[in-house]
Design an enzyme around this catalytic site. Structure first.
Site, PDB file in Angstrom:
ATOM      1  N   GLY A 303       0.820  -1.212   0.000  1.00  0.00           N
ATOM      2  CA  GLY A 303       0.000   0.000   0.000  1.00  0.00           C
ATOM      3  C   GLY A 303       0.852   1.259   0.000  1.00  0.00           C
ATOM      4  O   GLY A 303       1.959   1.288  -0.563  1.00  0.00           O
ATOM      5  N   SER A 304       0.352   2.259   0.687  1.00  0.00           N
ATOM      6  CA  SER A 304       0.924   3.611   0.552  1.00  0.00           C
ATOM      7  C   SER A 304       2.345   3.772   1.067  1.00  0.00           C
ATOM      8  O   SER A 304       2.982   4.788   0.775  1.00  0.00           O
ATOM      9  CB  SER A 304       0.022   4.621   1.257  1.00  0.00           C
ATOM     10  N   THR A 305       2.842   2.836   1.862  1.00  0.00           N
ATOM     11  CA  THR A 305       4.234   2.976   2.308  1.00  0.00           C
ATOM     12  C   THR A 305       5.183   2.910   1.105  1.00  0.00           C
ATOM     13  O   THR A 305       6.316   3.372   1.177  1.00  0.00           O
ATOM     14  CB  THR A 305       4.627   1.889   3.322  1.00  0.00           C
ATOM     15  N   LEU A 306       4.671   2.358  -0.010  1.00  0.00           N
ATOM     16  CA  LEU A 306       5.528   2.271  -1.207  1.00  0.00           C
ATOM     17  C   LEU A 306       5.553   3.591  -1.975  1.00  0.00           C
ATOM     18  O   LEU A 306       6.344   3.764  -2.909  1.00  0.00           O
ATOM     19  CB  LEU A 306       5.068   1.125  -2.110  1.00  0.00           C
ATOM     20  N   LYS A 307       4.672   4.525  -1.609  1.00  0.00           N
ATOM     21  CA  LYS A 307       4.713   5.849  -2.267  1.00  0.00           C
ATOM     22  C   LYS A 307       6.054   6.533  -2.008  1.00  0.00           C
ATOM     23  O   LYS A 307       6.508   7.353  -2.809  1.00  0.00           O
ATOM     24  CB  LYS A 307       3.573   6.736  -1.741  1.00  0.00           C
TER      25      LYS A 307
END
Lengths: 585, 219
Positions: A303-307
Site C-alpha cells: 500500500g501507501s508505504t511504497l509511495k
C-alpha cells in the site's frame, strides 16, 4: 610303590624326571594354547566382560543476543525410573541412627517432589518388571532432591534439553528443536552447522566396582562442543516491541502484527517482533502459522508505504522535486475501463509532491511518479530490493512478488506506485526506508552476526556489498518530505514523539481476496528518527485489524516502540527544525 | 726415561718390605680375599633390588589406584557442581528475565517516564523537558503478554516490600537512638559546663586493643 623304595635311586630319579618333564610339557602346551591358539577369543571375552564404551556427548552451542544475553542453551534433564522387581523397604542413615523407610513412605516422598499423587507413584513401582518410568524430563533441582532421598531402586537417565531462558522473546526468530535434539525451525535450523558439536567416545576397562582401571583407556576421542550463534537482536528492545505488538494486535483484534527495528548505518536488525508469537520451550502449544517468522516469510501488498519509493524514484531520476506541483483529483482514469481513487472524497487538490505524501494521494503520486518511464521505475524497485530475498536468507524467506514489468497491465503499472499489484515482506519494507534513511545506500540486513567458538573469536557471516539506490540528495529530499508527513499529516501526527524529529509514512493496503480485494486491510507505519540524521528505522504492520480500518491503528504502537527505542539508545531530543517545504499551492 | 726412573723409585718407596727384592715392572699378584667383597656387594644390592623395587612398584601401584579413586571422586564432584551451576543458572535466568523484571517493576509501582531528559556535559545543555511520570504511564502496556515457560522463579514483591519496611524501621530506630544519645550528651555537657572552668582536663589516654593500633581515645 616299588620303584620308589630305597635301593633303586636311579630308576626313581628317572621316573621323577620323566614326570617333571611331562608336567613341564603339559604346562607349556597350555601356555601355547592360551597365548597363541585361543589368545584372540580369550581377549575378546575379557574385553566384553570388563570393557566399557561410552559416548561423550557434545553440548549444542548457545544463541546469544547482541549484548551476550543467552536466548537458547542446553541443559540436562532427567528421566526418573524405578526397577519394580527390586523395590523393597530400605534403610536410610539419619545422622548416626538408621531408619527403615517403607515402600509407601518412599512413594509419598517421591510424589511430593514430583508433584503427583502418591498412588500414581505406588502403581508405577509395583510389579515384577525391571523398568518403570515414573516421570520424564525432571529438572535438575527436583533431580537433586530425589537423589537426596537415597532410594536404592530409583535410577536416572540424564538427557540434554534445549531451553530458551527468555521464553517467547524472539521466539519466531530462534525456532526450536525437537525432542530428539534435531533442529526444526528458525535460527536453530539455519545455523545448525555452527551450533552442532561432535560427540566424543571413550573405551576403557573397568573393575568389578565399576571404576576405570588405570591406563586401560583404549580409545578416546574428546567431544567438541558446538559454537555459539551471535544475533544482532537486542533482547530487551525485542521484549518491549513484542509486548507492544501483542497489546495492539489483541486490542485491534487483528490477525497478526509485526515491528522491525533497524540500525540505519549498519543494517543490524535490533528487533523483529511478532504477535502472536511462539514460546520455543513449548512450541507445540502455538498454532502452526504462529511458529514461523512472518517478518521474513509472509508477503502482502504494502500500500501507501511504497509511495515513498515512488517519490524517491521521481526525485532521483530528475522528474520531480519535493516542491513539484500537481492537481490531484479524487478519481483518475487510468485505462478506458479502470479508475483509481483516493481513500477519501475530496475536491481536486493543489499539492506538491510533499503534499502528495502528506495526504497520501493515490492520484497525485500517479500523476507525478507516472512520468518516470515504467522500465526506470521497475529498475528502481529492483534496486530497492523488491522481488528478491534479503541477505539474511532466513529459512523459508520470501522475496515478495514483483514479476516483470513487461507483463504488467496498465493498471498494475500504475498501481505499483502506491503499493498494489506487488507484494513484499515486512523486512523488505523496513529496508526500503533504511535505504532512504542511509543517504540512499541500501545495506544488507544483518540478523546473524556470526559464529563464536570456544576461543570467543567471532567468525562473521558473509555480508554482500551495499547497493547505491538513490543519490544522497534525493535521499535527503525524501526524508524531508516524510518529515512533513509526521509534522502535518492527519494520521502522521499521531506517530510523533515529543521533542524528536520523526519522518515516516503510513500505509493502508487492501488485501487480495480471490480475484478482487477483501474488506480487511494491512495497516502500517514506517518511520525513522531523528530525521536530521536518521539512526533508526521502525516498521510496524498490523494485518487485518477489526476495530480500525486505516493506518491510525498502526501509529500508536509505532510511537510506543519509537519512544522506548530513543530512550534505550540514549538519543537526545532534537535541537534543530525541519526545513520549510510547501505541501500545497 | 728420567720420568720412568722417578716413578719406579716412588713405587719402590711405597711397596712393602717383602717385595723389596723385586726389581722389574711385571710381577705376580696373589689372588687376595678382596674378590669376595664385590661379590657380597652385588648380592646385597640384588637382594635390596629384589625387595625395594617391588616395594616401590607396589607403592606406585597403590598411589595410582588411589589416584584413580580420587579422580573418580573429583569427577563426581565436578558433576555435582555442574548440576548446582545449572540450577543456579536457571534461577538467575528466571529472575533476570524481562518478564520477571517487568512484572516486579510494575508491582513495585515503577513507571516508565515517557519524557526523557538528557544532560550534555560538554556544554552543560539540557535536552528535553522534564516531566514526572504519572500512574497513567504505568498502564501503558498492562500485564505481561510475552509468555515464558522456562521461568521457574518469580521475584516475591511482598518479600521485597517487607525487607524495605524492615530496613526503613531500622533506619528510623537508629536515628532515634542517635538523637536520644545526642540529647543526653548535650544535657550532660550543659550540667558539667559550670564546673568545667575549674576542672583540670584529663590528658587523653590511648586505649590499646590487644597490642595493636591504639584505639582512638575519643571512642
Amino acid at each position: 610303590m616299588k620303584g620308589l623304595l630305597p635301593g633303586n635311586p636311579d630308576r626313581r630319579f628317572r621316573r621323577v624326571r620323566g614326570l617333571a618333564i611331562l608336567a613341564v610339557v603339559l604346562i607349556l602346551w597350555r601356555l601355547v594354547v592360551y597365548q597363541v591358539v585361543d589368545a584372540n577369543q580369550l581377549k575378546e571375552d575379557l574385553q566384553a566382560k570388563l570393557s566399557e564404551t561410552r559416548t561423550l556427548p557434545a553440548m549444542r552451542g548457545k544463541i546469544l543476543d547482541s549484548k551476550g544475553r543467552v536466548l537458547a542453551k542446553t541443559v540436562f534433564e532427567y528421566d526418573v525410573n524405578a526397577a519394580p522387581d527390586i523395590v523393597n523397604p530400605f534403610v536410610r542413615l539419619n545422622g548416626t541412627t538408621t531408619v527403615e523407610v517403607s515402600i509407601a513412605q518412599a512413594a509419598a516422598e517421591i510424589a511430593a517432589i514430583l508433584n503427583i499423587p502418591a498412588k500414581v507413584v505406588l502403581a508405577k513401582i509395583t510389579g515384577t518388571s525391571k523398568y518403570s518410568n515414573i516421570m520424564k524430563k525432571v529438572d535438575a533441582e527436583r533431580y537433586r532432591r530425589l537423589q537426596a532421598l537415597e532410594i536404592p531402586w530409583l535410577f536416572y537417565d540424564s538427557l540434554p534439553r534445549r531451553i530458551y531462558p527468555s521464553g517467547a522473546v524472539a521466539g519466531n526468530l530462534l525456532g526450536f528443536v525437537g525432542v530428539d535434539g534435531s533442529a526444526l525451525a528458525g535460527i536453530e535450523r539455519t545455523m545448525n552447522s555452527c551450533l552442532t558439536g561432535v560427540d566424543g567416545k571413550e573405551s576403557y576397562e573397568k573393575g568389578v566396582d565399576g571404576i576405570k582401571i588405570p591406563a586401560s583407556v583404549q580409545t578416546t576421542q574428546a567431544a567438541r562442543d558446538g559454537s555459539d550463534v551471535v544475533l544482532s537482536i537486542d533482547s530487551d528492545l525485542q521484549y518491549y516491541a513484542q509486548q507492544v505488538m501483542a497489546k495492539y494486535v489483541r486490542d485491534e483484534r487483528a490477525d497478526w502484527g509485526s515491528a522491525v527495528v533497524v540500525e540505519v548505518k549498519t543494517g543490524k536488525i535490533l528487533a523483529a517482533a511478532e504477535a502472536p508469537t511462539v514460546d520455543p520451550n513449548v512450541f507445540w502449544k502455538a498454532k502452526a502459522e504462529d511458529r514461523k517468522s512472518r517478518i521474513f516469510q509472509v508477503t502482502f501488498e504494502p500500500g501507501s508505504t511504497l509511495k515513498t519509493v515512488a517519490a524517491a524514484t521521481a526525485v532521483d531520476s530528475g522528474y520531480a522535486t519535493p516542491s513539484t506541483k500537481v492537481r490531484a483529483p479524487y478519481r483518475l482514469k487510468v485505462t478506458n475501463q479502470d479508475w483509481i481513487q483516493d481513500s477519501h472524497v475530496h475536491p481536486t487538490e493543489h499539492l506538491t509532491l510533499t503534499g502528495v505524501l502528506k495526504e497520501s494521494s493515490n492520484t497525485g503520486i500517479s500523476l507525478i511518479a507516472g512520468q518516470v518511464p515504467l522500465a526506470t521505475r521497475f529498475a528502481y524497485l529492483k534496486r530497492f530490493g523488491l522481488g528478491e530475498r534479503t541477505a539474511v536468507n532466513f529459512e523459508g524467506e520470501s522475496g515478495g512478488i514483483l514479476g516483470n514489468y513487461k507483463s504488467w497491465d496498465a493498471l498494475t503499472a500504475n498501481n505499483s506506485m502506491f503499493g498494489q499489484g506487488i507484494s513484499v515482506t515486512p523486512i523488505q519494507t523496513a529496508f526500503f526506508y533504511q535505504t532512504v534513511a542511509n543517504q540512499g545506500l541500501r545495506l544488507p540486513p544483518r540478523l546473524v552476526m556470526g559464529c563464536q567458538g570456544s576461543d570467543s573469536k567471532l567468525v562473521s557471516t558473509v555480508v554482500p556489498q551495499p547497493t547505491r539506490v538513490i543519490s544522497k540528495q534525493a535521499a535527503r529530499s525524501t526524508v524531508d518530505m516524510l518529515e512533513k508527513v509526521v509534522e502535518q499529516g492527519g494520521i502522521g501526527r499521531t506517530a510523533g514523539v515529543a521533542g524528536y524529529r520523526i519522518a515516516g509514512k503510513s500505509g493502508t493496503a487492501q488485501i487480495k481476496d480471490g480475484d478482487g480485494y477483501g474488506s480487511r486491510y494491512a495497516i502500517s507505519f514506517i518511520g525513522m528518527a531523528p530525521a536530521n540524521d536518521p539512526e533508526y528505522v521502525l516498521a510496524v504492520t498490523i494485518y487485518k485489524p477489526r476495530t480500525v480500518s486505516n493506518s491510525i491503528g498502526a501509529t500508536p504502537p509505532f510511537k510506543a516502540i519509537m519512544e522506548q527505542l530513543l530512550r534505550m539508545y540514549r538519543v537526545p531530543p532534537s535541537t534543530t527544525k525541519s526545513i520549510k517545504i510547501a505541501t500545497n499551492w | 726415561m728420567s720420568a720412568n726412573r722417578a716413578m719406579r723409585a716412588a713405587n719402590a718407596q711405597r711397596l712393602p718390605s717383602r717385595f723389596e727384592s723385586i726389581q722389574v715392572g711385571l710381577r705376580s699378584v696373589p689372588l687376595s680375599n678382596r674378590r669376595s667383597r664385590p661379590a657380597s656387594v652385588i648380592v646385597v644390592t640384588l637382594l635390596i633390588g629384589f625387595i625395594v623395587v617391588p616395594l616401590l612398584s607396589l607403592q606406585l601401584n597403590i598411589a595410582t589406584e588411589q589416584g584413580v579413586y580420587e579422580l573418580a571422586g573429583l569427577k563426581a564432584q565436578k558433576k555435582d557442581l555442574a548440576i548446582t551451576s545449572q540450577i543456579l543458572g536457571q534461577q538467575l535466568d528466571s529472575l533476570s528475565s524481562d518478564q520477571n523484571l517487568s512484572s516486579a517493576a510494575t508491582q513495585l509501582g515503577m513507571v516508565s517516564n515517557t519524557n526523557p531528559v538528557f544532560l550534555r556535559i560538554a556544554d552543560q545543555r539540557i535536552f528535553g523537558h522534564p516531566k514526572a511520570a504519572t500512574a497513567a504511564d504505568a498502564t501503558h502496556l498492562g500485564s505481561n503478554l510475552v509468555p515464558n515457560a522456562a521461568q521457574n522463579k518469580h521475584t516475591r514483591v511482598a518479600n521485597l516490600l517487607a525487607q524495605e519496611a524492615a530496613v526503613k524501621a531500622q533506619i528510623i530506630a537508629t536515628r532515634k537512638i542517635a538523637a536520644l544519645k545526642l540529647s543526653t550528651e548535650t544535657q550532660l555537657a550543659q550540667k558539667s559546663a559550670g564546673n568545667l572552668a575549674n576542672a583540670k582536663r584529663p590528658a587523653p589516654v590511648a586505649v590499646k586493643v590487644a597490642d595493636g593500633i591504639p584505639a582512638s581515645p575519643t571512642n
